[in-house]
Design a protein around this motif. Structure first.
Motif, PDB file in Angstrom:
ATOM      1  N   GLY A   1      77.937  99.980 136.751  1.00 38.61           N
ATOM      2  CA  GLY A   1      78.348 100.058 135.271  1.00 38.61           C
ATOM      3  C   GLY A   1      78.531  98.328 135.019  1.00 38.61           C
ATOM      4  O   GLY A   1      78.277  97.548 135.926  1.00 38.61           O
ATOM      5  N   PHE A   2      79.332  98.234 133.942  1.00 44.93           N
ATOM      6  CA  PHE A   2      79.411  96.707 133.485  1.00 44.93           C
ATOM      7  C   PHE A   2      81.006  96.230 134.207  1.00 44.93           C
ATOM      8  O   PHE A   2      81.828  96.971 134.304  1.00 44.93           O
ATOM      9  CB  PHE A   2      79.658  96.859 131.805  1.00 44.93           C
ATOM     10  CG  PHE A   2      78.308  96.620 131.241  1.00 44.93           C
ATOM     11  CD1 PHE A   2      77.525  95.286 131.275  1.00 44.93           C
ATOM     12  CD2 PHE A   2      77.848  97.707 130.513  1.00 44.93           C
ATOM     13  CE1 PHE A   2      76.580  95.257 130.419  1.00 44.93           C
ATOM     14  CE2 PHE A   2      76.853  97.642 129.659  1.00 44.93           C
ATOM     15  CZ  PHE A   2      76.183  96.175 129.738  1.00 44.93           C
TER      16      PHE A   2
ATOM     17  N   ILE B   1      83.228  93.397 133.188  1.00 42.96           N
ATOM     18  CA  ILE B   1      83.591  92.399 131.887  1.00 42.96           C
ATOM     19  C   ILE B   1      84.596  91.266 132.103  1.00 42.96           C
ATOM     20  O   ILE B   1      85.800  91.436 132.591  1.00 42.96           O
ATOM     21  CB  ILE B   1      83.858  93.139 130.707  1.00 42.96           C
ATOM     22  CG1 ILE B   1      82.794  94.446 130.520  1.00 42.96           C
ATOM     23  CG2 ILE B   1      84.286  92.283 129.540  1.00 42.96           C
ATOM     24  CD1 ILE B   1      83.056  95.306 129.370  1.00 42.96           C
TER      25      ILE B   1
ATOM     26  N   LEU C   1      84.083  92.808 139.596  1.00 42.50           N
ATOM     27  CA  LEU C   1      84.849  93.709 138.857  1.00 42.50           C
ATOM     28  C   LEU C   1      83.698  95.046 138.795  1.00 42.50           C
ATOM     29  O   LEU C   1      84.243  96.127 138.749  1.00 42.50           O
ATOM     30  CB  LEU C   1      85.226  93.522 137.416  1.00 42.50           C
ATOM     31  CG  LEU C   1      86.364  92.534 137.316  1.00 42.50           C
ATOM     32  CD1 LEU C   1      86.620  91.960 135.932  1.00 42.50           C
ATOM     33  CD2 LEU C   1      87.638  93.264 137.665  1.00 42.50           C
ATOM     34  N   ALA C   2      82.555  94.820 138.263  1.00 41.88           N
ATOM     35  CA  ALA C   2      81.571  95.767 138.084  1.00 41.88           C
ATOM     36  C   ALA C   2      81.135  96.622 139.674  1.00 41.88           C
ATOM     37  O   ALA C   2      80.915  97.691 139.503  1.00 41.88           O
ATOM     38  CB  ALA C   2      79.993  95.189 137.731  1.00 41.88           C
TER      39      ALA C   2
ATOM     40  N   ILE D   1      83.436  97.940 141.269  1.00 43.98           N
ATOM     41  CA  ILE D   1      84.187  99.262 141.404  1.00 43.98           C
ATOM     42  C   ILE D   1      83.692 100.443 140.222  1.00 43.98           C
ATOM     43  O   ILE D   1      84.358 101.448 140.322  1.00 43.98           O
ATOM     44  CB  ILE D   1      85.959  98.560 141.010  1.00 43.98           C
ATOM     45  CG1 ILE D   1      86.177  98.427 139.466  1.00 43.98           C
ATOM     46  CG2 ILE D   1      86.370  97.833 142.021  1.00 43.98           C
ATOM     47  CD1 ILE D   1      87.570  98.689 139.217  1.00 43.98           C
ATOM     48  N   THR D   2      82.956 100.046 139.729  1.00 45.21           N
ATOM     49  CA  THR D   2      82.251 101.096 138.593  1.00 45.21           C
ATOM     50  C   THR D   2      81.621 102.185 139.371  1.00 45.21           C
ATOM     51  O   THR D   2      80.819 101.824 140.320  1.00 45.21           O
ATOM     52  CB  THR D   2      81.348 100.359 137.430  1.00 45.21           C
ATOM     53  OG1 THR D   2      80.229 100.003 137.855  1.00 45.21           O
ATOM     54  CG2 THR D   2      82.439  99.408 136.665  1.00 45.21           C
ATOM     55  N   GLU D   3      81.284 103.185 138.730  1.00 40.69           N
ATOM     56  CA  GLU D   3      80.777 104.392 139.244  1.00 40.69           C
ATOM     57  C   GLU D   3      79.645 104.960 138.420  1.00 40.69           C
ATOM     58  O   GLU D   3      78.554 105.445 138.931  1.00 40.69           O
ATOM     59  CB  GLU D   3      81.660 105.569 139.521  1.00 40.69           C
ATOM     60  CG  GLU D   3      82.930 105.015 140.385  1.00 40.69           C
ATOM     61  CD  GLU D   3      84.242 106.107 140.549  1.00 40.69           C
ATOM     62  OE1 GLU D   3      84.925 106.063 141.277  1.00 40.69           O
ATOM     63  OE2 GLU D   3      84.199 106.597 139.305  1.00 40.69           O
ATOM     64  N   GLU D   4      79.882 105.122 137.064  1.00 42.53           N
ATOM     65  CA  GLU D   4      78.786 105.510 136.320  1.00 42.53           C
ATOM     66  C   GLU D   4      77.502 104.685 136.136  1.00 42.53           C
ATOM     67  O   GLU D   4      77.848 103.471 136.049  1.00 42.53           O
ATOM     68  CB  GLU D   4      79.465 105.611 134.698  1.00 42.53           C
ATOM     69  CG  GLU D   4      78.403 105.940 133.817  1.00 42.53           C
ATOM     70  CD  GLU D   4      78.499 107.347 133.476  1.00 42.53           C
ATOM     71  OE1 GLU D   4      79.383 108.124 134.044  1.00 42.53           O
ATOM     72  OE2 GLU D   4      77.529 107.734 132.494  1.00 42.53           O
TER      73      GLU D   4
ATOM     74  N   GLU E   1      80.621 111.194 125.918  1.00 40.95           N
ATOM     75  CA  GLU E   1      81.914 111.543 126.840  1.00 40.95           C
ATOM     76  C   GLU E   1      82.237 113.024 126.479  1.00 40.95           C
ATOM     77  O   GLU E   1      82.928 113.477 127.029  1.00 40.95           O
ATOM     78  CB  GLU E   1      83.111 110.902 126.334  1.00 40.95           C
ATOM     79  CG  GLU E   1      83.030 109.401 127.019  1.00 40.95           C
ATOM     80  CD  GLU E   1      84.319 108.640 125.988  1.00 40.95           C
ATOM     81  OE1 GLU E   1      84.735 109.000 125.020  1.00 40.95           O
ATOM     82  OE2 GLU E   1      83.952 107.289 126.079  1.00 40.95           O
TER      83      GLU E   1
ATOM     84  N   GLU F   1      73.599 101.177 125.502  1.00 41.38           N
ATOM     85  CA  GLU F   1      73.996 102.253 126.883  1.00 41.38           C
ATOM     86  C   GLU F   1      73.979 103.601 126.532  1.00 41.38           C
ATOM     87  O   GLU F   1      73.435 104.546 127.225  1.00 41.38           O
ATOM     88  CB  GLU F   1      75.218 101.545 127.480  1.00 41.38           C
ATOM     89  CG  GLU F   1      75.926 102.525 128.600  1.00 41.38           C
ATOM     90  CD  GLU F   1      76.829 102.058 129.104  1.00 41.38           C
ATOM     91  OE1 GLU F   1      77.348 100.957 128.624  1.00 41.38           O
ATOM     92  OE2 GLU F   1      77.605 102.913 130.098  1.00 41.38           O
TER      93      GLU F   1
END
Lengths: 443, 433
Positions: free
Chosen positions: A46-47, A49, A73-74, A76-79, A240, A300
């Motif tokens: 994911g992003f 930012i 930071l990106a 740690i994203t999962e999606e 969502e 996205e």
């Protein structure tokens, strides 16, 4: 850096000038300055930012460090986010008839004082006039080599008049905002309009709540299009699973006379020359002839959800883009107001807007009119105040039985995710067969 | 971001330079950092780090007040010029000077020196939210967790120089079950709470609102949760207690000082140094020592909120209620920790509609107090427990009138941004379906 699939930088510098006049006193008038940037990096998933202030002096080396920080930071994203390909194209910003920056703050203050003065009629105890002018100078670039520079100027004013009689206090309010340049000249009469309404409301009845047919004026019907339909069509909420419109593309969800559009390319208050991630902006028909046709998307959410158009990503300076509305409206139908009154027979005409709110997942909305009139035997009779409308989106769309031919756009601001963006909403007069009207009046 | 010592030097320069040109100068500077991440359904969708800074300058010259702000402290000279120019346009008013420093004692409020802005902490908060939500049958739609720290300096040409650090943590989660939604959040200056309990509550609200029953239009006893109560107070009562609105004729309470306007047990007050508060302060945005202000005591209107500007103009004293709420971060009137007290009861003991939140409170009429709001997560309660969810209902009334006679306040005071409030039980309110 090989993990960076995409990046973009949106840098907005500018200034805000305001004038605040309260009961003939210039409370404050002046200019402030801002400089915010957002750097988005699409990592393996994911992003990441980074938002920061004072970007303008950033060197190439510092930019590299910022991209690395965003990538960290990106991680740690999962999606797994993917970006749809969209045409990159910028529209010219409509020229201004009169650039507000060419008129000194002294002259603007004098004009505003005139508007305020015209509101000082009998029984008015307070008048307040505000002017705001915001210049955004935007630079956008991304790793695909797209680069855009543009400047927008939004300016406008509001006048509030407060009337009082025997302990009753009521208010009248007028506002106009524009992307077409200075709009405060020759508007003195709006002060008087606000004041006269405040005085009239002193004698109005409190509305009695209940279920009844209701006609919404163009401003309030515009808020209905925005709150009840626009938000629920935003691609991020659909993705969502937080929208009652999820999974209903192609379904007939309203009367065939109903077409609802969001169009950021329209030269109205919600205009964007290009969206906040560099996509071309285009007219999107959310509902076409009663059938759910399109969601509003970012790159996205278009890739994730489909069924709609990108070009609806917007962002406040220094904040990441979100899927937002811009200029949202119900298309004209063929009925006149007289026909609607005749069809309605007994009910209520709701006028003006004090705003609204929606729970898009539950599909329930609420909004408040500034005032209204009772409809008795197809005629407008007594004025009522503090009247609101709530309902369930899907039920209410079917309950719209007539659309007028007198669409008007109104300007305002819309809040989402802590960001408030300029929008316009509009509609012709609209007849609802069955509405839940709120009011504190007693039987 | 500037180096901190450079910011200090800049502030001193602004005050020195400004004093040569105007009577008085006030400077507020802050720097902040934050880290946050957002959920898309149950996965982390994006993560954000931010750095921000801001400089606000206010000048006073012969009773004319001007202000300007900028993100960039290196552009202080442009900002000072704009503030002085701004003063030239203002209508002159009586002015008795900016505050001089006083000794402030006590540990910093709203600050946890051990809080570290780590991405791993944000990730674990989100995991805890999701874990909590799994205790009930609902789906997560979105959520977020964030950590932030900032430091600020307030200085003026009267030798006042106050600085303070603050920290904040926040979590929130939205869930859905069928077509029933649930939302819960928490904020605190330290990680002194259980994020999984927040997730559990959001999920409880969505899952227990499924299959809501229809009720009929009529008058019902209603219990507003702290969140719902705060929404109605924030849009009607709090603006009516603002001294500027009072003096301008925009407050229904304007002529009611000393009058019994509310239930004789009700008290509303600002307690700036309450240790539970999220907006506590020992001094206000102008450097006036913050103090307890009893707006309503035993049902009687006792005080209004003033900053220096409004107080000097109308011959009042500042109540230490200046906040950075004006244009460009200039001081305006606000409050620190708005609190309520009164007779405390078990609010759900007797039959009532319990309202978790309301939709559309901002559309209330702040002058008259009339409002109509749609209810979020309403439940019929009796005997202290939830009986069944109510499908859909609107509450219409008048905030001033409904506080004239209350059933009582709950024992569940909750911190919500700038207020700490309990739930409230109200008798015979108008419900429209």
């Amino acid at each position: 850096m090989q993990d960076i699939r995409y990046y973009d930088i949106r840098h907005v510098q500018g200034q805000v000038t305001h004038i605040d006049i309260d009961n003939t006193v210039v409370e404050s008038a002046g200019t402030s300055f801002f400089d915010h940037a957002v750097i988005r990096v699409l990592g393996p998933r994911g992003f990441g930012i980074i938002t920061l202030d004072n970007y303008r002096d950033t060197s190439k080396k510092q930019l590299g460090e910022l991209l690395d920080a965003a990538l960290a930071l990106a991680i740690i994203t999962e999606e797994n986010a993917n970006l749809a390909d969209t045409p990159g194209k910028i529209l010219p910003v409509p020229p201004m008839k009169e650039d507000p920056r060419e008129t000194g703050i002294e002259e603007k203050t004098a004009i505003l004082l005139d508007i305020e003065k015209s509101a000082r009629i009998n029984e008015i105890v307070n008048t307040r006039a505000n002017y705001i002018e915001k210049i955004d100078t935007v630079h956008f670039e991304n790793s695909n080599g797209q680069e855009y520079n543009y400047e927008t100027c939004r300016s406008g004013f509001s006048i509030l008049a407060v009337a009082s009689r025997s302990g009753i206090v009521q208010m009248g309010y007028e506002r106009e905002h524009s992307i077409h340049g200075l709009n405060i000249r020759h508007r003195q009469e709006l002060g008087r309009v606000a004041a006269e309404r405040a005085v009239q409301l002193l004698g109005a009845e409190s509305a009695k709540g209940g279920r009844m047919p209701a006609i919404l004026d163009p401003e309030l019907a515009g808020v209905f299009a925005h709150e009840a339909v626009g938000h629920a069509s935003e691609g991020d909420l659909v993705q969502e699973g937080n929208s009652v419109l999820n999974g209903r593309i192609g379904e007939k969800i309203g009367n065939s006379i109903l077409t609802i559009v969001d169009d950021p390319s329209l030269p109205e208050f919600g205009f964007e020359p290009v969206d906040a991630e560099g996509s071309e902006v285009i007219r999107t028909e959310i509902i076409r002839k009663g059938v759910l046709n399109s969601y509003l998307h970012s790159r996205e959410t278009l890739a994730a959800v489909g069924n709609g158009c990108a070009g609806h990503a917007r962002a406040v300076a220094g904040e990441p883009p979100l899927v937002r509305m811009s200029n949202t409206y119900i298309e004209n139908g063929e009925s006149s107001l007289e026909e609607m009154l005749g069809e309605c027979r007994s009910g209520i005409l709701l006028k003006g807007s004090r705003g609204g709110q929606v729970d898009p997942g539950r599909g329930v909305f609420q909004f408040n009119a500034e005032y209204g009139y009772l409809i008795e035997s197809g005629e407008l009779t007594r004025m009522v105040r503090d009247v609101s409308l709530s309902g369930e989106i899907l039920q209410t769309l079917h309950s719209i039985s007539l659309c007028g031919n007198d669409r008007i756009m109104s300007q305002g601001y819309c809040g989402k995710g802590g960001q408030s963006v300029p929008v316009s909403d509009g509609a012709p007069h609209v007849l609802l067969n069955d509405a839940v009207v709120g009011g504190s009046g007693n039987d | 971001m500037m180096r901190w010592w450079a910011a200090v030097e800049t502030i001193e320069k602004i005050i020195r330079d400004g004093q040569k040109r105007v009577d008085e100068v006030e400077v507020c500077y802050f720097e902040g950092r934050s880290i946050s991440a957002d959920l898309k359904r149950e996965k982390i969708g994006y993560a954000t780090g931010s750095q921000s800074s801001g400089l606000s300058i206010r000048v006073i010259d012969h009773g004319m007040i001007g202000a300007s702000s900028t993100n960039n402290p290196e552009k202080w000279s442009e900002c000072l010029n704009a503030a002085i120019k701004s003063a030239n346009f203002a209508t002159p008013q009586p002015w008795g000077g900016l505050p001089a420093p006083v000794v402030m004692e006590g540990k910093p409020l709203c600050y946890d020196s051990t809080l570290e802005l780590a991405a791993s902490t944000v990730s674990s908060l989100l995991k805890a939210l999701i874990e909590g939500a799994s205790h009930h049958p609902s789906s997560v739609t979105s959520g977020s967790a964030g950590l932030s720290e900032s430091k600020s300096i307030l200085a003026n040409s009267n030798d006042l120089w106050y600085s303070r650090p603050t920290t904040m943590t926040s979590v929130s989660l939205e869930t859905i079950s069928g077509q029933s939604t649930g939302y819960e959040f928490n904020n605190s200056c330290s990680l002194d709470y259980d994020a999984s309990a927040v997730g559990e509550k959001a999920s409880f609200l969505a899952s227990h609102s499924v299959n809501g029953r229809d009720i009929s239009t009529g008058r019902y006893d209603v219990v507003l949760s702290p969140v719902a109560f705060a929404q109605l107070l924030g849009n009607v009562l709090i603006p009516a207690l603002n001294g500027r609105n009072v003096q301008a004729g925009r407050s229904r309470l304007g002529n009611m000082l000393g009058e019994g306007m509310f239930d004789p047990s009700l008290c509303f007050y600002d307690d700036p140094v309450n240790e539970r508060g999220l907006a506590g302060a020992r001094w206000d945005a102008e450097g006036t020592p913050a103090q307890r202000v009893d707006f309503v005591k035993n049902g009687v209107v006792g005080a209004f909120a003033y900053d220096l500007k409004t107080a000097y103009r109308y011959g009042k004293k500042s109540t230490g209620n200046a906040t950075r709420s004006g244009p460009g971060g200039a001081p305006g009137i606000g409050h620190h920790n708005f609190m309520a007290d009164g007779k405390r009861i078990s609010v759900c003991e007797e039959r009532a509609i319990y309202v978790h939140d309301v939709v559309g409170a901002h559309t209330a009429n702040p002058m008259s107090g009339d409002f109509s709001v749609e209810l979020s997560n309403p439940f019929m309660v009796d005997g202290g427990s939830f009986e069944y969810p109510v499908r859909k209902a609107m509450l219409s009334g008048n905030v001033f009138d409904m506080l004239k006679e209350i059933g009582g306040l709950g024992k569940d005071d909750r911190c919500l941004g700038t207020s700490i409030l309990p739930s409230i039980r109200l008798n015979k309110q108008q419900i429209i379906v």
